[in-house]
Design an enzyme around this catalytic site. Structure first.
Site, PDB file in Angstrom:
ATOM      1  N   THR A 160     -64.976 -19.898  66.259  1.00  0.00           N
ATOM      2  CA  THR A 160     -66.260 -19.211  66.052  1.00  0.00           C
ATOM      3  C   THR A 160     -66.170 -18.462  64.718  1.00  0.00           C
ATOM      4  OG1 THR A 160     -65.461 -17.422  67.505  1.00  0.00           O
ATOM      5  CG2 THR A 160     -66.942 -19.064  68.475  1.00  0.00           C
ATOM      6  N   LYS A 186     -58.205 -20.128  69.879  1.00  0.00           N
ATOM      7  CA  LYS A 186     -59.202 -19.520  69.015  1.00  0.00           C
ATOM      8  C   LYS A 186     -59.349 -18.068  69.427  1.00  0.00           C
ATOM      9  CE  LYS A 186     -63.017 -18.586  69.683  1.00  0.00           C
ATOM     10  NZ  LYS A 186     -63.728 -17.287  70.028  1.00  0.00           N
ATOM     11  N   THR A 197     -61.171 -12.049  73.994  1.00  0.00           N
ATOM     12  CA  THR A 197     -62.070 -13.153  73.712  1.00  0.00           C
ATOM     13  C   THR A 197     -61.301 -14.268  73.047  1.00  0.00           C
ATOM     14  OG1 THR A 197     -64.154 -13.820  72.782  1.00  0.00           O
ATOM     15  CG2 THR A 197     -62.886 -12.327  71.475  1.00  0.00           C
ATOM     16  N   GLU A 283     -61.322 -10.323  62.931  1.00  0.00           N
ATOM     17  CA  GLU A 283     -62.476 -10.376  62.024  1.00  0.00           C
ATOM     18  C   GLU A 283     -62.339  -9.360  60.894  1.00  0.00           C
ATOM     19  OE1 GLU A 283     -65.816 -12.018  65.153  1.00  0.00           O
ATOM     20  OE2 GLU A 283     -65.561  -9.865  64.927  1.00  0.00           O
ATOM     21  N   ASN A 405     -69.893  -8.596  62.213  1.00  0.00           N
ATOM     22  CA  ASN A 405     -70.507  -8.377  63.528  1.00  0.00           C
ATOM     23  C   ASN A 405     -71.930  -7.853  63.454  1.00  0.00           C
ATOM     24  OD1 ASN A 405     -68.509  -8.960  65.850  1.00  0.00           O
ATOM     25  ND2 ASN A 405     -67.263  -8.001  64.264  1.00  0.00           N
ATOM     26  N   SER A 410     -77.055 -14.210  63.114  1.00  0.00           N
ATOM     27  CA  SER A 410     -77.865 -14.731  62.019  1.00  0.00           C
ATOM     28  C   SER A 410     -77.012 -15.397  60.946  1.00  0.00           C
ATOM     29  CB  SER A 410     -78.687 -13.619  61.390  1.00  0.00           C
ATOM     30  OG  SER A 410     -77.855 -12.544  60.984  1.00  0.00           O
TER      31      SER A 410
END
Length: 410
Positions: A160, A186, A197, A283, A405, A410
């Site tokens: 992702t 992942k 996650t 991230e 985040n 979008s």
């Protein structure tokens, strides 16, 4: 000494992956769930395999987890795992569950398997329905093989917000034959202990019954996958699945097998490698942080303290800024819920001691900053409460985490 010799025999397979063990194949394709990147993949075993699984501890669990649990409970075997990215199929009600079962059935039909031999895994945005027309077309495109290039396609299809693929493979000799284990995973954000996650898939050609494989996975999960954190959020879709097809030809492993500990270490090393790769790819992250806690009364206490330190936003931001602010570390320890004597705490960045037996140490800020600017930061904390140790892994917290985040959908 005997156990140490067995552990030392575990070998890392360079360029190894999920299909390195005998009898596995995989594929990844672009089904159209994402704009252009691969988004649908499958792992297949040549024969039904023993299986072990751990799942997110969130009370909100996505439909694919229900389907996977249903598959496993039928016979305790799996032969394949169908996985998609872009859509989590979570909080989607009856339609979401129907779609997850259809996804399983479509894959079973494509590969001529009984439906209960298929697990389903999804990752992506919560609260959106699956685009089943694209799932169906994508499954028809899957042509699994044992080739490394197809393993890479699979690794890419499950990502992702990850910036890199995550894989590993190791081998060890058991009963005079080579047993191999490979993994793919992942995970980048919404990562926190108690199954974060992440999706983790591990294959092995070891012979072992499902109940014993589950015991092995449960034994090492709290030391590996549950010891990483990126941002403190736990997801709805997370699971780790291990498939063992017995192709190596060893005697069936169990706690009474003389090399049971060797297999445990093989699984632990594979799981730890995947877990650390996830933590490093948090991230927006620029560095991996490892925290080792020594000298506690129990391993649980050491693990809790290490996770609390790693999970502290103040510690994570200090790491990003290369600021040797050890006060944030001991403050995090103080709220961990573990009782300890602050006057017996020593903290070091690598080998650089900054607090010793509860007293500040005069250290070089320049040397500390140079160390903290590296892409691997090790925090060592020593107490004098006992002889147990624990380790946790995480990453720094950067401006980019907010950017990623703030615009995730979008």
């Amino acid at each position: 000494m005997k156990t140490l010799q067995r552990v030392a025999s575990i070998k890392k397979i360079e360029q190894g992956n999920i299909v390195t063990p005998q009898g596995f194949k995989t594929a990844g394709v672009h089904a159209g769930l994402r704009y252009s990147k691969k988004d649908l993949g499958i792992i297949l075993s040549d024969i039904p395999a023993s299986v072990a699984a751990v799942y997110t501890q969130s009370v909100i669990q996505a439909a694919p987890l229900d389907v996977t649990k249903d598959s496993i409970q039928v016979e305790g075997k799996l032969q394949g795992i169908i996985v998609n990215s872009a859509c989590a199929n979570a909080c989607t009600g009856k339609q979401g569950l129907k779609d997850a079962y259809e996804m399983r059935n479509l894959a079973a039909s494509k590969f001529d398997l009984a439906p209960h031999y298929l697990a389903v895994a999804s990752t992506g945005v919560i609260g959106e329905y699956m685009k089943m027309d694209k799932i169906k077309r994508g499954i028809e495109l899957l042509e699994p093989s044992p080739a490394d290039k197809d393993a890479i396609d699979f690794e890419q299809a499950i990502l992702t917000t990850d910036t890199v693929t995550k894989n590993c493979a190791y081998s060890v000799e058991i009963d005079g034959v080579t047993v191999t284990m490979g993994g793919a995973a992942k995970g980048s954000g919404m990562i926190h202990p108690n199954m974060a996650t992440m999706l983790g898939f591990i294959t092995t050609d070891a012979a072992i019954e499902s109940a014993d494989l589950q015991l092995a996975l449960s034994t090492i999960t709290d030391q590996t996958f549950n010891q990483i954190t990126v941002d403190g959020d736990t997801s709805t879709n997370d699971m780790v699945l291990v498939l063992a097809n017995g192709k190596a030809g060893n005697q069936a492993l169990s706690p009474t097998h003389p090399q049971w500990d060797t297999f445990i270490q093989l699984l632990k090393q594979t799981s730890e490698s995947l877990a650390k790769q996830i933590a490093k790819d948090g991230e927006g992250a620029t560095k991996l942080i490892e925290c080792n806690v020594f000298g506690t009364e129990s391993k649980h206490a050491a693990q809790i303290i290490a996770k609390t330190i790693i999970g502290s936003n103040l510690v994570k931001t200090a790491a990003y800024g290369a600021d040797a602010n050890w006060g944030r570390i001991i403050a995090a320890m103080g709220r961990s819920g573990i009782d300890f004597n602050p006057q017996q705490v020593t903290i070091a960045f690598g080998d650089l001691v900054v607090l010793e037996d509860g007293e500040p140490v005069d250290f070089s800020e320049e040397i500390a900053k140079a160390y903290l600017e590296q892409d691997l930061l090790v925090i060592n904390v020593t107490l004098k409460e006992g002889s147990e140790t624990g380790t946790a892994w995480g990453c720094d917290l950067t401006y980019d985490y907010v950017k990623i985040n703030a615009s995730y959908r979008s």
